[in-house]
Scaffold this active site. Sequence first.
Site, PDB file in Angstrom:
ATOM      1  CD  GLU A   1       0.836   4.829 -16.111  1.00 58.72           C
ATOM      2  OE1 GLU A   1      -0.011   3.938 -16.332  1.00 58.72           O
ATOM      3  OE2 GLU A   1       0.561   5.934 -15.628  1.00 58.72           O
TER       4      GLU A   1
ATOM      5  CG  ASP B   1      -6.525   0.836 -18.809  1.00 57.63           C
ATOM      6  OD1 ASP B   1      -5.766   1.211 -17.898  1.00 57.63           O
ATOM      7  OD2 ASP B   1      -6.201   0.825 -20.007  1.00 57.63           O
TER       8      ASP B   1
HETATM    9  P1  NG1 Z   1      -3.757   3.278 -21.720  1.00 57.22           P
HETATM   10  O1  NG1 Z   1      -3.047   3.227 -23.005  1.00 57.22           O
HETATM   11  O2  NG1 Z   1      -3.604   4.552 -21.024  1.00 57.22           O
HETATM   12  O3  NG1 Z   1      -5.176   2.895 -21.801  1.00 57.22           O
HETATM   13  C1  NG1 Z   1      -2.199   1.155 -21.130  1.00 57.22           C
HETATM   14  C2  NG1 Z   1      -2.768  -0.216 -20.809  1.00 57.22           C
HETATM   15  C3  NG1 Z   1      -2.822  -0.478 -19.301  1.00 57.22           C
HETATM   16  C4  NG1 Z   1      -1.487  -0.179 -18.659  1.00 57.22           C
HETATM   17  C5  NG1 Z   1      -1.001   1.219 -19.090  1.00 57.22           C
HETATM   18  C6  NG1 Z   1       0.379   1.543 -18.593  1.00 57.22           C
HETATM   19  C7  NG1 Z   1      -4.328  -0.642 -22.616  1.00 57.22           C
HETATM   20  C8  NG1 Z   1      -5.727  -0.738 -23.000  1.00 57.22           C
HETATM   21  N1  NG1 Z   1      -4.089  -0.340 -21.349  1.00 57.22           N
HETATM   22  O4  NG1 Z   1      -3.088   2.151 -20.726  1.00 57.22           O
HETATM   23  O5  NG1 Z   1      -3.209  -1.796 -19.067  1.00 57.22           O
HETATM   24  O6  NG1 Z   1      -0.541  -1.152 -18.964  1.00 57.22           O
HETATM   25  O7  NG1 Z   1      -0.962   1.344 -20.507  1.00 57.22           O
HETATM   26  O8  NG1 Z   1       0.419   1.545 -17.211  1.00 57.22           O
HETATM   27  O9  NG1 Z   1      -3.459  -0.863 -23.419  1.00 57.22           O
END
Ligand code: NG1
Length: 475
Positions: free
Chosen positions: A47, A199
């Site tokens: 993460e 993602d």
């Molecule tokens: P989330 O917020 O769960 O989609 C975000 C980032 C990822 C990654 C994670 C932490 C976006 C769209 N995605 O995920 O790239 O950094 O946080 O591991 O912001």
Amino acid sequence: MNLPDGWDAGELARAARLGALVRAGGDRADARIFAARAPGRVNLIGEHTDYSGLPVMPVAIDRSTIVVAAAITTAEIELANADPGWSSRRFAIERRIPPYETGDWANYVKAAIQGVIDHFARRGRFSTPATLIDNLQGASMVVDGRVPPAAGLSSSAALTVSTAMAFMAVNELELDPIETATMVARSEWYVGTRAGGMDQAASILGRRDHALFIEFDPIRVRAVKMPANAALVVADSRELADKSGMVRAEYNRRVVECALAARILGCALKLDGVTILGDVVRASPGWNAAGLVEKLAAAAPARLGADLKEAASILGVSQVALEAELLGQGSTRIALDSNRPLEILKRARHVLSETERVIRAADVLEAGRLDEMGKLMDASHQSLADDFECSTGRLDAIVECARRGGAFGARLTGAGFGGSIVALCDVASADAVIESIDRGYYAKLDTGAPSEKSENSRAVLHAGAGASVIDLRMA
Ligand code: NG1
């Protein structure tokens, strides 16, 4: 016709309903209609490492967004959503598509289209960007998203990936999955989040019953079979991790803190051209987290002023140049709250120790050692809470309930600051884990017996197939 994995009867029925809406929108009875399906993801471990170019280990989930699209004669995107809560939009296809106001759902669609334009303007078969724009077909698109929003399951990537793939299909533009993942990796920068590429890569490269060990720069994937007795319980804290406000500011702040830590380490180790922690790791064979953290601690104070003055002097560069490089320019420039210092040491300690955990996790999971995998997930959560400071009291509480219910391990998943947790458990104990979360968490939230609301908030999710696009006339 052989359909790509992921297109079961339910998904096909959804696409057919959307296809009918697209057809009803105009004289399109004969048009080719494409349906792109992209899943959300749940991250098992790794993460806040992706934007440092360090590995992650997510699974694509069996909840998806479907975008159905057909070519239209104007150079526009006509956009509708199957959920009437999201209003229709229409915008022109141009070299630089201006975003809607912050928070508008259609900005994710614009981000995806802009990403395709940028990619093919650079590398496509068109002689100039202007020829590309002249040759692009507009599209009528209808979206149906079934990945819960703001829950840490990447509904935004499911939308950007499905949009990009539908738009490319309409325009007969082809890329292989790794190229597609690389193209859409930066799409969220358009909406102001300096996200890494996890993602989108997970959504595109997902494989049924497999977790994905993904590395970056360039993107590479190793599919790791999920042991047959493993179950993933995902539970939403129902604390919205809304990326358009405070959470975005916190996220981008972490990106700056990690980049600063990387540069200082690069300087201390006399490495050239370091911009992210991944550069340091790749240039340090035999590295370990404790050793690099020690070097960082010797090179700079644990926290530095948000005006970047002290940081610039440590790095021997001008403050203005450092600001421009770390914060960016224009409308997506990162605004740092100047009253809080930047945490350099803690953030680097999380990212580097998490990288060690992800690397071990791939082997441990492959060997079916779920107990050990659970311990790595627990350690990841602790590090995210203490060093990365992106957990919340509610996420901690729900993680604790999952562990008490017999999970091997549990942690927040996604960016944190709200959103969901993931718990790894034995298939046979998934019900007990869910019951423990219902009783210990949702019953308190909903002040009463397990309600329908709590039932919709948690589920056993399965590792599913990655994104794909089909021609609806052939399906
Ligand atoms: P989330 O917020 O769960 O989609 C975000 C980032 C990822 C990654 C994670 C932490 C976006 C769209 N995605 O995920 O790239 O950094 O946080 O591991 O912001």
